[in-house]
Design an enzyme around this catalytic site. Structure first.
Site, PDB file in Angstrom:
ATOM      1  N   ARG A 245      -7.214  35.220 -42.073  1.00  0.00           N
ATOM      2  CA  ARG A 245      -7.775  34.288 -41.073  1.00  0.00           C
ATOM      3  C   ARG A 245      -9.166  33.962 -41.521  1.00  0.00           C
ATOM      4  O   ARG A 245      -9.311  33.102 -42.034  1.00  0.00           O
ATOM      5  CB  ARG A 245      -7.949  35.068 -39.542  1.00  0.00           C
TER       6      ARG A 245
ATOM      7  N   LYS B  87     -18.340  41.595 -27.445  1.00  0.00           N
ATOM      8  CA  LYS B  87     -18.101  40.116 -27.420  1.00  0.00           C
ATOM      9  C   LYS B  87     -17.636  39.674 -26.304  1.00  0.00           C
ATOM     10  O   LYS B  87     -17.083  40.406 -25.212  1.00  0.00           O
ATOM     11  CB  LYS B  87     -17.355  39.588 -28.675  1.00  0.00           C
TER      12      LYS B  87
ATOM     13  N   TYR C  39       2.763  26.029  -3.503  1.00  0.00           N
ATOM     14  CA  TYR C  39       2.976  24.982  -4.521  1.00  0.00           C
ATOM     15  C   TYR C  39       4.465  25.156  -5.227  1.00  0.00           C
ATOM     16  O   TYR C  39       4.728  25.958  -5.721  1.00  0.00           O
ATOM     17  CB  TYR C  39       2.165  24.739  -5.441  1.00  0.00           C
TER      18      TYR C  39
ATOM     19  N   MET D 274      -5.481  28.087  -6.752  1.00  0.00           N
ATOM     20  CA  MET D 274      -6.881  28.404  -7.186  1.00  0.00           C
ATOM     21  C   MET D 274      -7.600  29.483  -6.675  1.00  0.00           C
ATOM     22  O   MET D 274      -8.325  30.308  -7.334  1.00  0.00           O
ATOM     23  CB  MET D 274      -7.415  27.221  -7.032  1.00  0.00           C
TER      24      MET D 274
HETATM   25  C1  LIG Z   1     -12.716  41.941 -31.561  1.00  0.00           C
HETATM   26  C2  LIG Z   1     -12.890  42.622 -32.685  1.00  0.00           C
HETATM   27  C3  LIG Z   1     -12.974  43.924 -32.733  1.00  0.00           C
HETATM   28  C4  LIG Z   1     -12.438  44.955 -31.689  1.00  0.00           C
HETATM   29  O1  LIG Z   1     -11.302  44.884 -31.641  1.00  0.00           O
HETATM   30  P1  LIG Z   1     -10.625  45.785 -30.435  1.00  0.00           P
HETATM   31  O2  LIG Z   1      -9.000  45.618 -30.572  1.00  0.00           O
HETATM   32  O3  LIG Z   1     -10.910  45.223 -28.996  1.00  0.00           O
HETATM   33  O4  LIG Z   1     -10.738  46.961 -30.510  1.00  0.00           O
HETATM   34  C5  LIG Z   1     -13.405  44.655 -34.149  1.00  0.00           C
HETATM   35  N1  LIG Z   1     -13.534  43.902 -35.223  1.00  0.00           N
HETATM   36  C6  LIG Z   1     -13.532  42.570 -35.063  1.00  0.00           C
HETATM   37  C7  LIG Z   1     -13.940  41.897 -36.409  1.00  0.00           C
HETATM   38  C8  LIG Z   1     -13.484  41.896 -33.968  1.00  0.00           C
HETATM   39  O5  LIG Z   1     -13.453  40.360 -34.041  1.00  0.00           O
END
Ligand SMILES: *Cc1c(COP(=O)(O)O)cnc(C)c1O
Length: 360
Positions: free
Chosen positions: A129, A34, A254, A302
């Site tokens: 969650r 992802k 800055y 930036m």
């Molecule tokens: C992002 C995610 C993972 C991977 O988690 P890591 O800590 O990066 O290994 C696994 N399962 C779910 C549901 C996730 O959202």
């Protein structure tokens, strides 16, 4: 001349994949890619990890892009489909959505999909969650397994929330809840993120789901990937574009908050928050210049940031700089900034060219 760039070491990626496979020899592996593979380029990572049994992403657009890039493996949608249209898209591309609430169940029961799909039921074992409660599992499984839109047994997933803290009892509590909730059903099970793979071998089940460890980064804030036998995949680099004499008492950048205590030389690096390097990085955050750590000084802007090279330094315009990666763990940089390395790597912007490194 190319300045800001992220070198992506495909040998390190393979090494980490094989390390995680060896740690969970009885499980198949869903590589979590992802967020553009945590900033590493999802298409590149997926093409490199051809032996991965499946991939997982957070959003359906990410999955569609992988199919368009020619990735044939199953792709799990970790939060499922958010509307009925997405469910049709998932069927068309053979994605495997997670189902975690009643609306998603209703959608799949009411749809007339062109072909059945494999689905995963998300169980809330303590993170609170997303996910259905353990006592709802039987209801969901019954409904889903009678639907002509669902093929194979319903799989089960849950997610750890504290598995990176080795002394917490919560991970074992989650594990026990997961085992109890799924025991009556035949479907495949998946619980372990990277921390689960690395530290909780009883939690591997049929499928493991590592993300961050694939990229050579430890899920523990107080550790590093290197210390755990992993190799950093991303090395974020840029170049010194100016070296200037700087007088004691002068401020820089800055806001003018950082003031030199002694005469020194300041290096200006072509890297800023426009590249994804955090603006919140405080003075003292380490940067690697010609193999030695020097402190960030002044505010990150930036397109540039400034480091104190020291009065006797010999560094020159054009010299290479490493912001994190080989020689400077992203975990260490993250600690200075008050975040985790996950956030550092995923926020690298499109302006930073990804450079493929393949050695040996
Ligand atoms: C992002 C995610 C993972 C991977 O988690 P890591 O800590 O990066 O290994 C696994 N399962 C779910 C549901 C996730 O959202």
């Amino acid at each position: 001349m190319l300045t800001a760039r992220a070198e992506i070491n495909l040998n390190a990626l393979q090494h980490n994949f094989l390390t995680l496979k060896a740690l969970s020899p009885k499980s198949r592996l869903i590589a979590v890619i992802k967020g553009n593979a945590y900033g590493h380029d999802a298409s590149l990572v997926a093409h490199t990890l051809q032996q991965a049994d499946a991939f997982a992403v957070a959003r359906i657009e990410e999955a569609v892009a992988l199919r368009q890039a020619g990735i044939p493996q199953p792709i799990v949608l970790l939060e499922g489909c958010f509307c009925l249209e997405d469910l049709y898209l998932a069927a068309q591309h053979q994605f495997q959505p997670v189902i975690h609430h009643a609306g998603q169940l209703a959608d799949i029961l009411s749809a007339t999909l062109p072909n059945p799909i494999k689905v995963w039921l998300k169980i809330d074992t303590g993170m609170h969650r997303i996910g259905v409660f353990p006592e709802q599992v039987a209801h969901y499984v019954t409904q889903l397994s009678h639907s002509p839109n669902v093929r194979d047994e319903v799989g089960f997933v849950s997610h750890f929330y504290q598995a990176d803290e080795l002394n917490q009892p919560t991970t074992l509590e989650q594990l026990a809840r997961f085992i109890n909730a799924t025991a009556p059903f035949p479907g495949e099970k998946s619980l372990s993120n990277s921390a689960g793979v690395l530290y909780w071998s009883d939690a591997h089940f049929d499928w493991v789901r590592p993300g961050i460890a694939l990229y050579g980064i430890s899920p523990r804030a107080d550790s590093t990937g290197i210390a755990e036998g992993l190799q950093p995949v991303m090395t974020l680099k840029s170049t010194l574009i100016s070296v200037r004499e700087h007088k004691a008492g002068e401020s820089i950048g800055y806001g003018g908050h950082w003031i030199a205590k002694r005469d020194t030389r300041i290096g200006v690096i072509a890297m800023g928050y426009g590249d994804g390097y955090p603006r919140t990085a405080p003075a003292g955050t380490p940067v690697l210049v010609n193999g030695r750590k020097v402190p960030l000084v002044g505010r990150v802007s930036m397109d540039m940031m400034t480091v104190d090279l020291g009065p006797d330094s010999k560094d020159q315009v054009g010299d290479d700089v490493t912001l994190w990666g080989i020689g400077l763990p992203a975990e260490e940089v993250a600690r200075h900034i008050g975040t985790i390395a996950y956030e550092l790597v995923i926020k690298i912007t499109g302006r930073v060219a990804r450079h493929i490194l393949k050695t040996g």
